[in-house]
Scaffold this motif. Structure first.
Motif, short mmCIF file in Angstrom:
data_model
loop_
_atom_site.label_atom_id
_atom_site.label_comp_id
_atom_site.label_asym_id
_atom_site.label_seq_id
_atom_site.Cartn_x
_atom_site.Cartn_y
_atom_site.Cartn_z
N ARG A 15 122.87 39.14 131.55
CA ARG A 15 122.45 40.42 131.15
C ARG A 15 123.12 41.67 131.15
O ARG A 15 124.25 41.50 132.28
N ASP A 16 122.46 42.66 130.73
CA ASP A 16 122.49 44.04 130.78
C ASP A 16 122.51 44.43 132.23
O ASP A 16 121.04 44.82 132.60
N THR A 17 123.62 44.42 133.26
CA THR A 17 123.49 44.69 134.62
C THR A 17 124.24 46.54 134.62
O THR A 17 125.55 46.31 133.88
N PRO A 18 124.19 47.34 136.32
CA PRO A 18 125.27 47.64 136.15
C PRO A 18 127.03 47.38 136.64
O PRO A 18 127.95 47.85 136.16
N ALA A 19 126.97 45.94 137.37
CA ALA A 19 127.59 45.73 137.19
C ALA A 19 128.49 44.93 135.79
O ALA A 19 129.80 44.82 136.16
N PHE A 20 127.58 43.96 135.02
CA PHE A 20 128.36 44.09 133.93
C PHE A 20 128.51 45.14 133.11
O PHE A 20 129.91 44.45 132.33
N ARG A 21 128.20 46.31 133.35
CA ARG A 21 128.79 47.47 132.57
C ARG A 21 130.53 47.50 133.01
O ARG A 21 131.23 48.16 132.52
N ARG A 22 130.41 48.07 134.45
CA ARG A 22 131.83 48.16 134.53
C ARG A 22 132.68 47.00 134.92
O ARG A 22 134.30 47.15 134.61
N ALA A 23 132.23 45.39 134.82
CA ALA A 23 133.22 44.53 134.46
C ALA A 23 133.50 44.78 132.92
O ALA A 23 134.52 44.56 132.53
N LEU A 24 132.42 45.14 131.89
CA LEU A 24 133.03 45.23 131.07
C LEU A 24 133.75 46.49 130.36
O LEU A 24 134.96 46.44 129.49
N THR A 25 133.65 47.86 131.22
CA THR A 25 135.01 48.91 130.85
C THR A 25 136.06 48.21 130.98
O THR A 25 136.36 48.67 130.20
N VAL A 26 136.16 47.74 131.93
CA VAL A 26 137.19 46.82 132.57
C VAL A 26 138.16 46.24 131.61
O VAL A 26 139.23 46.24 131.58
N GLY A 27 137.43 45.46 131.37
CA GLY A 27 137.71 44.55 130.11
C GLY A 27 138.10 45.45 128.71
O GLY A 27 138.68 44.93 128.42
N LEU A 28 137.62 45.63 128.24
CA LEU A 28 137.70 46.18 127.48
C LEU A 28 138.90 46.75 126.86
O LEU A 28 140.14 47.40 126.29
N ALA A 29 139.03 47.65 128.45
CA ALA A 29 140.38 48.80 128.02
C ALA A 29 141.32 48.18 128.45
O ALA A 29 142.50 48.46 128.12
N GLU A 30 141.55 46.22 129.45
CA GLU A 30 143.12 45.30 129.33
C GLU A 30 142.87 45.39 128.04
O GLU A 30 143.60 44.42 128.05
N ALA A 31 141.84 44.91 127.27
CA ALA A 31 142.39 44.42 126.36
C ALA A 31 142.54 45.18 125.00
O ALA A 31 142.93 44.47 123.63
N ASP A 32 142.81 46.71 125.27
CA ASP A 32 142.87 47.43 124.36
C ASP A 32 144.13 47.08 123.54
O ASP A 32 145.35 46.51 124.78
N HIS A 33 144.91 47.09 122.20
CA HIS A 33 146.23 47.03 122.47
C HIS A 33 146.61 48.06 121.24
O HIS A 33 145.84 48.60 119.99
N PRO A 34 148.05 49.04 121.10
CA PRO A 34 148.38 50.31 120.82
C PRO A 34 148.52 49.37 119.05
O PRO A 34 148.45 50.45 117.90
N VAL A 35 148.51 47.86 118.30
CA VAL A 35 148.72 48.08 117.20
C VAL A 35 147.27 48.25 116.84
O VAL A 35 146.89 49.03 115.32
N MET A 36 145.81 47.84 117.33
CA MET A 36 145.02 48.11 116.75
C MET A 36 144.24 50.19 116.66
O MET A 36 143.84 50.11 116.01
N GLY A 37 145.05 50.13 117.36
CA GLY A 37 144.35 52.13 117.87
C GLY A 37 145.61 52.51 116.79
O GLY A 37 145.11 53.47 116.35
N ARG A 38 146.82 52.16 116.47
CA ARG A 38 147.46 52.82 115.11
C ARG A 38 146.52 52.25 113.94
O ARG A 38 146.57 53.37 112.95
N TYR A 39 146.53 51.14 113.08
CA TYR A 39 145.35 51.00 112.92
C TYR A 39 144.55 51.64 112.34
O TYR A 39 144.18 52.09 111.68
#
Length: 300
Positions: A245-269
């Protein structure tokens, strides 16, 4: 003078049509100008309709209509409208190729000392007019295997920018760099920047599609990233795909997880894709939503 019952000679036809005997003979040999008969000496004779037919042939040729298509118009029931439409399509393709070639040459002409050879290799790897097939293939390999064919098609269509109809030199370079990025992607490289596979990828990507549409509306209204329907839809899509479910804890975890999954190739794309269109790219929509998510977790 009454018409010759045996028809007119090739010279007479050429004179009436204001052209040369050589031209009449050429179209006769191509089967576009049938002979009515042959004289006793074996010379070509043409009927009374030949001048009008020859004028029609020459008019179509002056517009670049190929000889086979002229034959279909005159004898096979193909309409003149259909032929004109095909010629317009062909001309549009040729003009697009010329505009691309001009911009590519300008990109080479404007190259700084020492850049010319690299730019030539980069631009020369792209066809004229340019094809997006390498970019589409890149995304097909990048997306989750279990994603439905419907969503796969929709995402590839949205993620692959079309070459501008009238590109600038910078846009030619941006597309060439995108093409190079896509063609250089090995399976190992793709694995390093492939998005994390959710348990239910269709749930995730259906929700993301809706969220991106809401971002587009928000951006058109000049709204900065923040709370609202777009962010809620984005978070809900990630939560549903993970069976939570969408909870404050899930949002915090999602923020961290998305940042960790960032990759410079996609940013360049997405940076390069943004140079090719004024429309909202999926990358720009994702950045808007991540900024909104980070803002929402910072206030928890």
């Amino acid at each position: 003078m009454s018409p010759d019952p045996d028809g007119m000679s090739i010279g007479e036809l050429a004179a009436q049509a204001r052209t040369t005997v050589k031209t009449v003979r050429f179209y006769s040999d191509q089967g576009l100008l049938p002979e009515a008969a042959r004289s006793s000496g074996g010379h070509r004779r043409y009927g009374p309709d030949a001048p009008a037919r020859l004028r029609a042939i020459r008019s179509l040729r002056s517009l670049g209509v190929p000889v086979p298509e002229i034959g279909r118009v005159l004898d096979s029931g193909d309409t003149l409208e259909a032929v004109v439409a095909r010629q317009l399509d062909d001309l549009g393709t040729q003009l697009a190729a010329l505009r691309w070639r001009e911009a590519a040459l300008r990109a080479l002409h404007e190259a700084a000392p020492g850049q010319l050879a690299d730019r030539l290799e980069l631009i020369g790897a792209v066809g004229v007019p340019p094809s997006t097939s390498a970019l589409a293939q890149y995304w097909r390999r990048l997306l989750p295997v279990r994603l439905s064919a419907r969503l796969r098609r929709a995402i590839v269509e949205a993620a692959v920018p079309q070459p501008p109809a009238d590109p600038t030199p910078d846009q030619v370079l941006a597309f060439a760099r995108l093409h190079a990025l896509a063609t250089a992607a090995t399976d190992h490289c793709l694995a390093s920047h492939r998005p994390a596979t959710a348990a239910h990828p269709d749930l995730l990507y259906d929700g993301l599609h809706e969220a991106y549409q809401l971002v587009d509306a928000a951006r058109r209204a000049d709204r900065a990233p923040g709370p609202g329907g777009a962010l809620d839809c984005f978070v809900a899509a990630h939560a549903r795909a993970r069976g939570t479910r969408d909870t404050p804890a899930f949002r915090r975890a999602l923020t961290v997880g998305l940042a960790e999954a960032d990759h410079p190739v996609m940013g360049r794309y997405w940076h390069l894709a943004g140079e090719l269109t004024t429309d909202l790219t999926l990358g720009a929509a994702d950045s808007w939503l991540r900024a909104a998510l980070a803002g929402s977790t910072a206030t928890d």
